[in-house]
Design an enzyme around this catalytic site. Structure first.
Site, PDB file in Angstrom:
ATOM      1  N   HIS A 168       0.876  -1.171   0.000  1.00 21.03           N
ATOM      2  CA  HIS A 168       0.000   0.000   0.000  1.00 21.03           C
ATOM      3  C   HIS A 168       0.921   1.231   0.000  1.00 21.03           C
ATOM      4  CE1 HIS A 168      -3.808   1.839   0.278  1.00 21.03           C
ATOM      5  NE2 HIS A 168      -4.092   1.694   1.550  1.00 21.03           N
TER       6      HIS A 168
ATOM      7  N   SER B 196     -34.317  -8.923 -18.697  1.00 17.74           N
ATOM      8  CA  SER B 196     -35.491  -8.668 -19.540  1.00 17.74           C
ATOM      9  C   SER B 196     -35.441  -7.273 -20.161  1.00 17.74           C
ATOM     10  CB  SER B 196     -36.761  -8.796 -18.692  1.00 17.74           C
ATOM     11  OG  SER B 196     -36.774  -7.768 -17.716  1.00 17.74           O
TER      12      SER B 196
HETATM   13  N1  LIG Z   1      -6.362  -6.928   3.557  1.00 17.53           N
HETATM   14  C1  LIG Z   1      -6.102  -6.927   2.274  1.00 17.53           C
HETATM   15  O1  LIG Z   1      -6.561  -7.809   1.561  1.00 17.53           O
HETATM   16  C2  LIG Z   1      -5.230  -5.885   1.645  1.00 17.53           C
HETATM   17  C3  LIG Z   1      -4.308  -5.181   2.400  1.00 17.53           C
HETATM   18  N2  LIG Z   1      -3.392  -4.397   1.780  1.00 17.53           N
HETATM   19  C4  LIG Z   1      -2.360  -3.730   2.556  1.00 17.53           C
HETATM   20  O2  LIG Z   1      -1.499  -4.741   3.090  1.00 17.53           O
HETATM   21  C5  LIG Z   1      -0.996  -4.354   4.376  1.00 17.53           C
HETATM   22  C6  LIG Z   1      -1.403  -5.387   5.413  1.00 17.53           C
HETATM   23  O3  LIG Z   1      -2.803  -5.427   5.506  1.00 17.53           O
HETATM   24  P1  LIG Z   1      -3.605  -6.647   6.136  1.00 17.53           P
HETATM   25  O4  LIG Z   1      -2.979  -7.926   5.715  1.00 17.53           O
HETATM   26  O5  LIG Z   1      -5.031  -6.414   5.849  1.00 17.53           O
HETATM   27  O6  LIG Z   1      -3.291  -6.533   7.678  1.00 17.53           O
HETATM   28  P2  LIG Z   1      -4.092  -5.792   8.851  1.00 17.53           P
HETATM   29  O7  LIG Z   1      -4.365  -4.388   8.503  1.00 17.53           O
HETATM   30  O8  LIG Z   1      -5.242  -6.639   9.245  1.00 17.53           O
HETATM   31  O9  LIG Z   1      -2.931  -5.824   9.948  1.00 17.53           O
HETATM   32  C7  LIG Z   1      -2.707  -6.970  10.674  1.00 17.53           C
HETATM   33  C8  LIG Z   1      -1.280  -7.127  11.118  1.00 17.53           C
HETATM   34  O10 LIG Z   1      -0.769  -5.961  11.793  1.00 17.53           O
HETATM   35  C9  LIG Z   1      -0.268  -6.356  13.061  1.00 17.53           C
HETATM   36  N3  LIG Z   1      -0.368  -5.258  14.023  1.00 17.53           N
HETATM   37  C10 LIG Z   1      -1.428  -4.441  14.233  1.00 17.53           C
HETATM   38  N4  LIG Z   1      -1.127  -3.526  15.175  1.00 17.53           N
HETATM   39  C11 LIG Z   1       0.151  -3.781  15.558  1.00 17.53           C
HETATM   40  C12 LIG Z   1       1.055  -3.164  16.460  1.00 17.53           C
HETATM   41  N5  LIG Z   1       0.707  -2.082  17.152  1.00 17.53           N
HETATM   42  N6  LIG Z   1       2.303  -3.667  16.581  1.00 17.53           N
HETATM   43  C13 LIG Z   1       2.673  -4.752  15.851  1.00 17.53           C
HETATM   44  N7  LIG Z   1       1.876  -5.376  14.989  1.00 17.53           N
HETATM   45  C14 LIG Z   1       0.627  -4.899  14.827  1.00 17.53           C
HETATM   46  C15 LIG Z   1      -1.146  -7.529  13.466  1.00 17.53           C
HETATM   47  O11 LIG Z   1      -0.520  -8.278  14.465  1.00 17.53           O
HETATM   48  P3  LIG Z   1      -1.317  -8.769  15.774  1.00 17.53           P
HETATM   49  O12 LIG Z   1      -2.143  -9.949  15.349  1.00 17.53           O
HETATM   50  O13 LIG Z   1      -0.232  -9.115  16.706  1.00 17.53           O
HETATM   51  O14 LIG Z   1      -2.198  -7.625  16.218  1.00 17.53           O
HETATM   52  C16 LIG Z   1      -1.252  -8.249  12.127  1.00 17.53           C
HETATM   53  O15 LIG Z   1      -0.131  -9.072  11.902  1.00 17.53           O
HETATM   54  C17 LIG Z   1      -1.584  -2.961   4.625  1.00 17.53           C
HETATM   55  O16 LIG Z   1      -0.671  -2.026   4.127  1.00 17.53           O
HETATM   56  C18 LIG Z   1      -2.857  -2.970   3.781  1.00 17.53           C
HETATM   57  O17 LIG Z   1      -3.322  -1.690   3.440  1.00 17.53           O
HETATM   58  C19 LIG Z   1      -3.330  -4.301   0.406  1.00 17.53           C
HETATM   59  C20 LIG Z   1      -4.223  -4.969  -0.377  1.00 17.53           C
HETATM   60  C21 LIG Z   1      -5.325  -5.706   0.176  1.00 17.53           C
HETATM   61 MG   LIG Z   2      -7.057  -1.037   0.871  1.00 13.29          MG
END
Ligand SMILES: NC(=O)C1=CN([C@@H]2O[C@H](COP(=O)(O)OP(=O)(O)OC[C@H]3O[C@@H](n4cnc5c(N)ncnc54)[C@H](OP(=O)(O)O)[C@@H]3O)[C@@H](O)[C@H]2O)C=CC1
Ligand SMILES: [Mg+2]
Ligand SMILES: CC[C@](O)(C(C)=O)C(=O)O
Ligand SMILES: [Mg+2]
Length: 408
Positions: free
Chosen positions: A182, A328
């Site tokens: 992203h 339709s």
């Molecule tokens: N979801 C999707 O399908 C898409 C996402 N993206 C991009 O990919 C990237 C990842 O997104 P996504 O996979 O959705 O993940 P999320 O936004 O759901 O983030 C989850 C991850 O972040 C970790 N995390 C959250 N808060 C903290 C913290 N304070 N310290 C350390 N770790 C933390 C979580 O660990 P924990 O479990 O320990 O909280 C988990 O591993 C982002 O940049 C997103 O915009 C791009 C395309 C599509």
């Molecule tokens: Mg997005």
């Protein structure tokens, strides 16, 4: 592992062969044959109207409705070439949410050397272990994984990328590559404070779909469309590396863009038609039906079930006019009349939304909300409220009658 990838390659070759057969029936020139092959492998079922392939090997410049754009394809990266390209690399995938799961498992199945870094004993640590990542071997605390990696794939939540940056940044040393999915962190640097070191390549592969779909399409031998971009090219190889990584994590075709264009369009699209807009449209339509005495099942079937099970897949397969023609003449006349009314009503909302993305309002809201230590429970609470709405409760019963129903 290798056999899955081999199957993927075989599936691609078979679709290519089918495409050549189709092309042979409808055209004779090599350029057209290449065009049909490319489009068929993107799983676009309909014959293209008049796309033009400028180069048939390597980068392709395709004509998208009159605008020429660059596209890269997986077919240029056979598995052996991919594995050789990354033979000296360790992909340190930081974060294990939806994308970490999809990209990580795909890269691992492609035979690349992947490790995962997440905070120890969090939810992601647990999920990663469930997917076969082994503590001390392929699963590490974040800082250790970055130290071990050569390509640092920052797939933490966008809020966490900002929060952890002060500890992560010093570990991104010269020679490593910094990868994002992203444009968020680097584009909104005033808010996120994420400023990459000057001496590393900074690249982006942003799958245009959920991480779950990144995984399922890969397993089906297809591939997701991804955006690719370079923010900083120190080695002169940044774009090539981005494309190779895109293939590694499961992309079929990669569309060139910039970090800024990717993040603006992505934040806009997900708040608009892809998620927020469609949720709002579904609910508004459903509520009016209910207010006029229609039963929950009728309101749900006419709003969501028919959309997702019948009409939207037709748009996906062959476009809007194809869906219209499958309906339709009565429906066609009425929908043609009402479409401009909806467009006019929605246009100001979309203008407002784009501005809110551009001026950073959406970013700041996301950083604040998702930066809370309670982000998981806070989000879960709001999603539970949606799940409890009558429309989605009715939907559960409708889905339970499908022949292939599996308890949710
Ligand atoms: N979801 C999707 O399908 C898409 C996402 N993206 C991009 O990919 C990237 C990842 O997104 P996504 O996979 O959705 O993940 P999320 O936004 O759901 O983030 C989850 C991850 O972040 C970790 N995390 C959250 N808060 C903290 C913290 N304070 N310290 C350390 N770790 C933390 C979580 O660990 P924990 O479990 O320990 O909280 C988990 O591993 C982002 O940049 C997103 O915009 C791009 C395309 C599509
Ligand atoms: Mg997005
Ligand atoms: C549409 C939501 C998305 O942008 C995505 C799956 O592409 C996301 O951030 O998850
Ligand atoms: Mg997206």
């Amino acid at each position: 592992m290798a056999s899955l990838a081999t199957r993927s390659q075989q599936a691609l070759r078979s679709v290519s062969r089918r495409a050549s057969q189709i092309a042979a029936r409808v055209s004779t020139s090599p350029a057209q044959t290449a065009t049909y092959s490319l489009l068929a492998r993107t799983a676009v079922a309909s014959a293209p109207r008049q796309p033009t392939v400028q180069n048939v090997r390597g980068i392709k410049t395709l004509d998208f409705a009159g605008t020429k754009e660059v596209v890269y394809e997986r077919a240029d990266w056979p598995l052996a070439k991919l594995q050789d390209y990354f033979k000296n690399d360790t992909l340190a995938l930081i974060g294990y949410g939806s994308q970490g799961h999809g990209q990580g498992l795909n890269a691992r199945d492609n035979g690349l050397n992947v490790i995962v870094g997440v905070r120890k004993d969090g939810e992601s640590w647990r999920q990663a272990q469930e997917d076969g990542w082994v503590p001390g071997e392929t699963l590490f605390p974040i800082e250790e994984a970055i130290n071990r990696g050569t390509i640092i794939m920052n797939l933490l939540s966008d809020a966490a990328q900002s929060q952890t940056w002060p500890t992560v940044a010093p570990l991104i040393t010269k020679g490593k590559t910094l990868y994002f999915s992203h444009g968020f962190s680097v584009v909104y640097k005033e808010d996120t404070k994420v400023i990459p070191p000057k001496d590393v390549d900074v690249i982006l592969v942003a799958p245009k779909g959920s991480g779950r779909t990144v995984r399922t399409l890969f397993k089906e031998g297809r591939g997701i469309n991804s955006s690719v971009a370079v923010f900083q090219d120190v080695t002169g190889k940044a774009m090539e590396k981005a494309v190779a990584l895109g293939v590694g994590v499961g992309s079929g075709y990669m569309y060139e863009t910039t970090f800024q264009k990717e993040v603006y369009s992505d934040l806009y699209g997900e708040r608009g038609v892809l998620m927020g807009g469609i949720q709002g449209m579904f609910l508004a339509q459903y509520k009016v039906l209910r207010a006029n005495g229609h039963s929950p099942s009728e309101a749900f079937n006419e709003t969501v079930e028919e959309a997702t099970q019948s009409l939207f897949p037709l748009i996906g397969a062959k476009g809007m006019d194809y869906m219209y023609n499958a309906c339709s003449t009565t429906a066609r006349r009425g929908a043609l009349d009402w479409a401009p009314i909806f467009e006019k009503a929605n246009a100001p909302i979309f203008e407002q939304l784009y501005e809110s993305v551009k001026n950073g309002t959406e970013t700041r809201k996301s950083l604040e909300f998702n930066g809370r230590s309670t982000y998981r429970t806070d989000l879960a609470k709001e999603l539970k409220e949606i799940d409890d709405q009558e429309i989605w409760r009715a939907g559960k019963t409708v889905r339970s009658l499908r022949p292939d129903y599996k308890p949710e």
